[in-house]
Write an enzyme that holds these catalytic residues in place. Structure first.
Site, PDB file in Angstrom:
ATOM      1  N   HIS A  51      12.562  -2.999   1.835  1.00  0.00           N
ATOM      2  CA  HIS A  51      11.997  -1.761   2.242  1.00  0.00           C
ATOM      3  C   HIS A  51      12.901  -0.728   1.723  1.00  0.00           C
ATOM      4  O   HIS A  51      14.241  -0.810   1.749  1.00  0.00           O
ATOM      5  CB  HIS A  51      11.791  -1.513   3.764  1.00  0.00           C
ATOM      6  CG  HIS A  51      11.002  -2.491   4.369  1.00  0.00           C
ATOM      7  ND1 HIS A  51       9.855  -2.648   4.283  1.00  0.00           N
ATOM      8  CD2 HIS A  51      11.577  -3.888   4.887  1.00  0.00           C
ATOM      9  CE1 HIS A  51       9.239  -3.695   4.703  1.00  0.00           C
ATOM     10  NE2 HIS A  51      10.424  -4.418   5.403  1.00  0.00           N
TER      11      HIS A  51
ATOM     12  N   ARG B 106      13.778   3.639  12.118  1.00  0.00           N
ATOM     13  CA  ARG B 106      12.464   4.678  12.178  1.00  0.00           C
ATOM     14  C   ARG B 106      11.782   4.511  13.506  1.00  0.00           C
ATOM     15  O   ARG B 106      12.058   3.885  14.581  1.00  0.00           O
ATOM     16  CB  ARG B 106      11.682   4.460  10.846  1.00  0.00           C
ATOM     17  CG  ARG B 106      12.412   4.998   9.668  1.00  0.00           C
ATOM     18  CD  ARG B 106      11.672   4.840   8.394  1.00  0.00           C
ATOM     19  NE  ARG B 106      10.897   5.863   8.423  1.00  0.00           N
ATOM     20  CZ  ARG B 106       9.561   5.697   7.520  1.00  0.00           C
ATOM     21  NH1 ARG B 106       9.721   4.655   6.579  1.00  0.00           N
ATOM     22  NH2 ARG B 106       8.474   6.419   7.614  1.00  0.00           N
TER      23      ARG B 106
ATOM     24  N   ASN C  52       7.687  -5.768  -0.991  1.00  0.00           N
ATOM     25  CA  ASN C  52       7.856  -4.858  -0.070  1.00  0.00           C
ATOM     26  C   ASN C  52       6.055  -4.573   0.345  1.00  0.00           C
ATOM     27  O   ASN C  52       5.429  -4.066  -0.169  1.00  0.00           O
ATOM     28  CB  ASN C  52       8.124  -3.535  -0.675  1.00  0.00           C
ATOM     29  CG  ASN C  52       8.411  -2.283   0.347  1.00  0.00           C
ATOM     30  OD1 ASN C  52       7.746  -2.484   1.477  1.00  0.00           O
ATOM     31  ND2 ASN C  52       8.932  -1.320  -0.087  1.00  0.00           N
TER      32      ASN C  52
ATOM     33  N   TYR D  40      11.555   8.114   1.007  1.00  0.00           N
ATOM     34  CA  TYR D  40      11.320   7.092  -0.164  1.00  0.00           C
ATOM     35  C   TYR D  40      12.018   7.230  -1.295  1.00  0.00           C
ATOM     36  O   TYR D  40      11.877   6.614  -2.240  1.00  0.00           O
ATOM     37  CB  TYR D  40       9.604   6.763  -0.069  1.00  0.00           C
ATOM     38  CG  TYR D  40       9.206   6.299   0.928  1.00  0.00           C
ATOM     39  CD1 TYR D  40       9.817   5.304   1.848  1.00  0.00           C
ATOM     40  CD2 TYR D  40       8.188   6.815   1.422  1.00  0.00           C
ATOM     41  CE1 TYR D  40       9.038   4.580   3.241  1.00  0.00           C
ATOM     42  CE2 TYR D  40       7.516   6.601   2.835  1.00  0.00           C
ATOM     43  CZ  TYR D  40       7.962   5.156   3.593  1.00  0.00           C
ATOM     44  OH  TYR D  40       7.591   5.135   4.650  1.00  0.00           O
TER      45      TYR D  40
ATOM     46  N   GLU E 120      12.431  -9.745   1.509  1.00  0.00           N
ATOM     47  CA  GLU E 120      11.791  -8.728   1.751  1.00  0.00           C
ATOM     48  C   GLU E 120      12.214  -7.346   1.921  1.00  0.00           C
ATOM     49  O   GLU E 120      13.778  -7.570   2.108  1.00  0.00           O
ATOM     50  CB  GLU E 120      11.357  -8.895   3.511  1.00  0.00           C
ATOM     51  CG  GLU E 120      10.799  -7.611   4.313  1.00  0.00           C
ATOM     52  CD  GLU E 120      10.695  -7.854   5.637  1.00  0.00           C
ATOM     53  OE1 GLU E 120      11.105  -9.028   6.167  1.00  0.00           O
ATOM     54  OE2 GLU E 120      10.412  -6.952   6.269  1.00  0.00           O
TER      55      GLU E 120
ATOM     56  N   ARG F  39       5.749  11.021  -2.388  1.00  0.00           N
ATOM     57  CA  ARG F  39       5.074  10.506  -0.954  1.00  0.00           C
ATOM     58  C   ARG F  39       6.527  10.662  -0.239  1.00  0.00           C
ATOM     59  O   ARG F  39       7.503   9.906  -0.389  1.00  0.00           O
ATOM     60  CB  ARG F  39       4.584   8.902  -0.990  1.00  0.00           C
ATOM     61  CG  ARG F  39       4.219   8.433   0.382  1.00  0.00           C
ATOM     62  CD  ARG F  39       4.127   6.859   0.361  1.00  0.00           C
ATOM     63  NE  ARG F  39       3.902   6.504   1.508  1.00  0.00           N
ATOM     64  CZ  ARG F  39       4.262   5.218   2.142  1.00  0.00           C
ATOM     65  NH1 ARG F  39       4.804   4.411   1.183  1.00  0.00           N
ATOM     66  NH2 ARG F  39       3.992   5.210   2.967  1.00  0.00           N
TER      67      ARG F  39
ATOM     68  N   PRO G  88       0.592  -1.436  -0.054  1.00  0.00           N
ATOM     69  CA  PRO G  88       0.084   0.097   0.190  1.00  0.00           C
ATOM     70  C   PRO G  88       0.840   1.157   0.036  1.00  0.00           C
ATOM     71  O   PRO G  88       1.778   1.338   0.584  1.00  0.00           O
ATOM     72  CB  PRO G  88      -0.706  -0.196   1.398  1.00  0.00           C
ATOM     73  CG  PRO G  88      -0.191  -1.061   2.152  1.00  0.00           C
ATOM     74  CD  PRO G  88       0.446  -2.072   1.107  1.00  0.00           C
ATOM     75  N   ASN G  89       0.252   2.070  -0.901  1.00  0.00           N
ATOM     76  CA  ASN G  89       0.938   3.641  -0.936  1.00  0.00           C
ATOM     77  C   ASN G  89       2.099   3.899  -1.649  1.00  0.00           C
ATOM     78  O   ASN G  89       2.667   4.866  -1.955  1.00  0.00           O
ATOM     79  CB  ASN G  89       1.163   4.172   0.437  1.00  0.00           C
ATOM     80  CG  ASN G  89      -0.190   4.412   1.270  1.00  0.00           C
ATOM     81  OD1 ASN G  89      -1.227   5.040   0.690  1.00  0.00           O
ATOM     82  ND2 ASN G  89      -0.252   3.955   2.540  1.00  0.00           N
TER      83      ASN G  89
ATOM     84  N   ALA H 106       2.947  -0.743   4.767  1.00  0.00           N
ATOM     85  CA  ALA H 106       2.606  -0.859   6.338  1.00  0.00           C
ATOM     86  C   ALA H 106       2.032  -2.187   6.700  1.00  0.00           C
ATOM     87  O   ALA H 106       2.330  -2.450   8.063  1.00  0.00           O
ATOM     88  CB  ALA H 106       1.398   0.143   6.255  1.00  0.00           C
TER      89      ALA H 106
HETATM   90  C1  DQA Z   1       8.189   0.873   3.742  1.00  0.00           C
HETATM   91  C2  DQA Z   1       8.454   1.071   5.148  1.00  0.00           C
HETATM   92  C3  DQA Z   1       7.080   0.867   5.848  1.00  0.00           C
HETATM   93  O1  DQA Z   1       7.098   1.059   7.104  1.00  0.00           O
HETATM   94  C4  DQA Z   1       5.976   1.842   5.378  1.00  0.00           C
HETATM   95  O2  DQA Z   1       4.860   1.790   5.852  1.00  0.00           O
HETATM   96  C5  DQA Z   1       5.945   1.847   3.839  1.00  0.00           C
HETATM   97  C6  DQA Z   1       7.084   1.761   3.039  1.00  0.00           C
HETATM   98  C7  DQA Z   1       9.540   1.113   2.852  1.00  0.00           C
HETATM   99  O3  DQA Z   1       9.546   0.647   1.740  1.00  0.00           O
HETATM  100  O4  DQA Z   1      10.328   1.682   3.654  1.00  0.00           O
HETATM  101  O5  DQA Z   1       4.946   2.259   3.238  1.00  0.00           O
HETATM  102  O6  DQA Z   1       7.816  -0.534   3.518  1.00  0.00           O
END
Ligand code: DQA
Length: 151
Positions: A102, A109, A76, A25, A100, A20, A12-13, A79
């Protein structure tokens, strides 16, 4: 030998990358990142496919439908990393290398981001290298597949 197929799932997002929280990011859009991944995968002789969803259930469905279709997964969960037992359980259905990833370093963080519900069911994690991390993930999956073939 048939080319190996890798699935990349963006949670998501991540469709909003580029607009964003650029400090966390980066300025690259998801299309920019996917283009770089596709170039790298092609250079490695791999086939790559992409999936993005803001919905937990759709991500679970996509992981399930990857069974028997893909040789590796790069995910990825965004959230959902920190909350989703459903995505963890879906990953457990797979018998292929799973990375995995990120963009940000989640351990640097907020405390709620330190916990990943998939960390202990994946092959490994790459975190904190922005879009470049996906290219490292392609390398990691390619190596895992080469080593598996040698067995
Ligand atoms: C994320 C880190 C997550 O905590 C966050 O909610 C994201 C992106 C990252 O790629 O750094 O949406 O997965």
């Amino acid at each position: 030998m048939d080319k190996k197929k890798i699935l990349v799932i963006h949670g998501p997002n991540l469709n909003m990358l580029g607009q964003r929280e650029v400090g966390h990011y980066g300025a690259e859009t998801i299309d920019d990142i996917n283009r770089r991944i596709a170039e790298k995968a092609t250079a490695e002789g791999l086939i790559v496919d992409f999936f993005q969803s803001n919905s937990e259930g759709r991500i679970v469905d996509r992981i399930q439908s990857a069974i028997g279709e893909f040789d590796g997964l790069i995910i990825n969960p965004a959230a959902y990393t920190h909350t989703s037992v459903a995505i963890r359980d879906a990953v457990l259905l797979l018998d292929i290398p799973v990375v995995e990833i990120h963009l940000s370093n989640i351990d640097k963080r907020e405390a709620f981001r330190h916990r990943s519900l998939i960390a202990d069911v994946v092959s490994g994690r790459i975190s904190g290298f922005g879009g470049k991390g996906y290219l490292l993930a392609i390398d990691a999956v390619a190596d895992a597949l080469t080593n598996a073939d040698r067995k």
